[in-house]
Design an enzyme around this catalytic site. Structure first.
Site, PDB file in Angstrom:
ATOM      1  CG  HIS A  13      -0.173   0.230   2.584  1.00  0.00           C
ATOM      2  ND1 HIS A  13       0.096   1.591   2.897  1.00  0.00           N
ATOM      3  CD2 HIS A  13       0.029  -0.576   3.428  1.00  0.00           C
ATOM      4  CE1 HIS A  13       0.531   1.537   4.225  1.00  0.00           C
ATOM      5  NE2 HIS A  13       0.462   0.375   4.555  1.00  0.00           N
ATOM      6  CD  GLU A  92       0.326  -3.014   9.135  1.00  0.00           C
ATOM      7  OE1 GLU A  92       1.218  -2.601   9.860  1.00  0.00           O
ATOM      8  OE2 GLU A  92      -0.607  -2.292   8.436  1.00  0.00           O
TER       9      GLU A  92
END
Length: 230
Positions: A13, A92
Site C-alpha cells: 500500500h 497487516e
C-alpha cells in the site's frame, strides 16, 4: 497440454496518514495520503509501460489496500473495475498495544530492547490488546461473522504467517494452478506497513514477456513461492 503458471505481482500500500506520523498501524483502518495515492498511480503507469494488465486483485479488508489497488489499476488499465477480493487473513500484522503509538512512545513505555525484539523477532508478539479494549477486532463489525477466537489481540511474525498461509494455499495457489493460457489469474495478498506479505494479481498484455513490474512503495516482483513470514 500443461500451461505455465501465471505470474504474480506483489504490491504494498502507499503512504498512509499514520505513516506520516510514524505510528504503528496494524489493523487500524487508516486512509492513504495524497502522496500514497500518487505512489500507487506511479506504480500503475510503470506496470502499464511494461505491458501488464490485471485479471483480479486480492487484498485485505483495510481501506488503504483498496485505495492503493484502485489508484494503481486506474493508472495501469484506465479503470478501477477489476474484481477485488478481500480477506481478513490478508490484513497487516496486528501490533497489539503498540498500534497507534510511535517508536518514541513505545520505547518510553516498554524500553527499546523489548520493543525492537517484538517488531523484529519472529516468535514473540507485542503486548496484546485486552479483550474489552474497544480497539480489539472483536468489536469491529467487519469481523462480526468470524469466531472471536480467530481474531488476534496481537501477533508475532509467526502468528501473522500462520494466519495468511491458509488464504495463500486455498485461494491464491489454487487460482494460479488453474490459470489459463489467456485471461490468466494470479491472486495476491495486500501487505501493509509492518506485515511483510503483499501481492496483487495480474495478467500479461504483451504475450511471452516476463519483465518485472514495480510496487507502490517497494519493487513489485513475481513471487512463485508462498509468502515469507510477515
Amino acid at each position: 497440454m500443461s500451461h505455465p503458471v501465471p505470474p504474480l505481482v506483489p504490491f504494498r500500500h502507499g503512504h498512509s496518514e499514520w505513516n506520516l506520523t510514524h505510528r504503528f498501524t496494524g489493523w487500524t483502518d487508516i486512509a492513504l495520503t495524497e502522496v500514497g495515492i500518487a505512489e500507487a498511480e506511479a506504480a500503475g503507469r510503470a506496470l502499464a509501460r511494461a505491458g501488464y494488465g490485471f485479471d483480479e486483485v486480492h487484498g485485505s479488508v483495510l481501506q488503504r489496500c483498496r485505495q492503493t489497488a484502485e489508484a494503481l489499476l486506474l493508472a495501469a488499465m484506465g479503470t478501477p473495475n477489476v474484481p477485488y477480493h478481500t480477506g481478513w487473513r490478508l490484513n497487516e500484522r496486528h501490533y497489539g498495544a503498540l498500534q497507534g503509538l510511535n517508536k518514541q512512545e513505545i520505547f518510553a513505555t516498554w524500553g527499546e530492547a523489548a520493543s525492537r525484539r517484538w517488531w523484529r523477532g519472529y516468535v514473540e508478539a507485542p503486548p496484546p490488546l485486552a479483550s474489552d479494549d474497544p480497539r480489539h477486532p472483536r468489536f469491529d463489525p467487519r469481523y462480526a461473522a468470524l469466531d472471536p477466537a480467530d481474531l488476534p489481540g496481537s501477533e508475532s511474525l509467526r502468528d501473522c504467517q500462520r494466519r495468511v498461509l491458509p488464504y495463500w494455499h486455498n485461494v491464491i495457489v489454487s487460482r494460479l494452478r488453474a490459470g489459463r493460457r489467456r485471461n490468466r489469474t494470479a491472486p495476491s495478498a495486500c501487505r501493509s506497513a509492518g506485515t511483510r506479505t503483499t501481492t496483487c494479481s495480474r495478467r500479461r498484455r504483451a504475450r511471452g514477456r516476463r519483465r518485472a513490474g514495480t510496487s507502490s512503495r517497494r519493487g513489485a516482483r513475481r513471487r512463485p513461492t508462498p509468502p515469507a513470514a510477515s
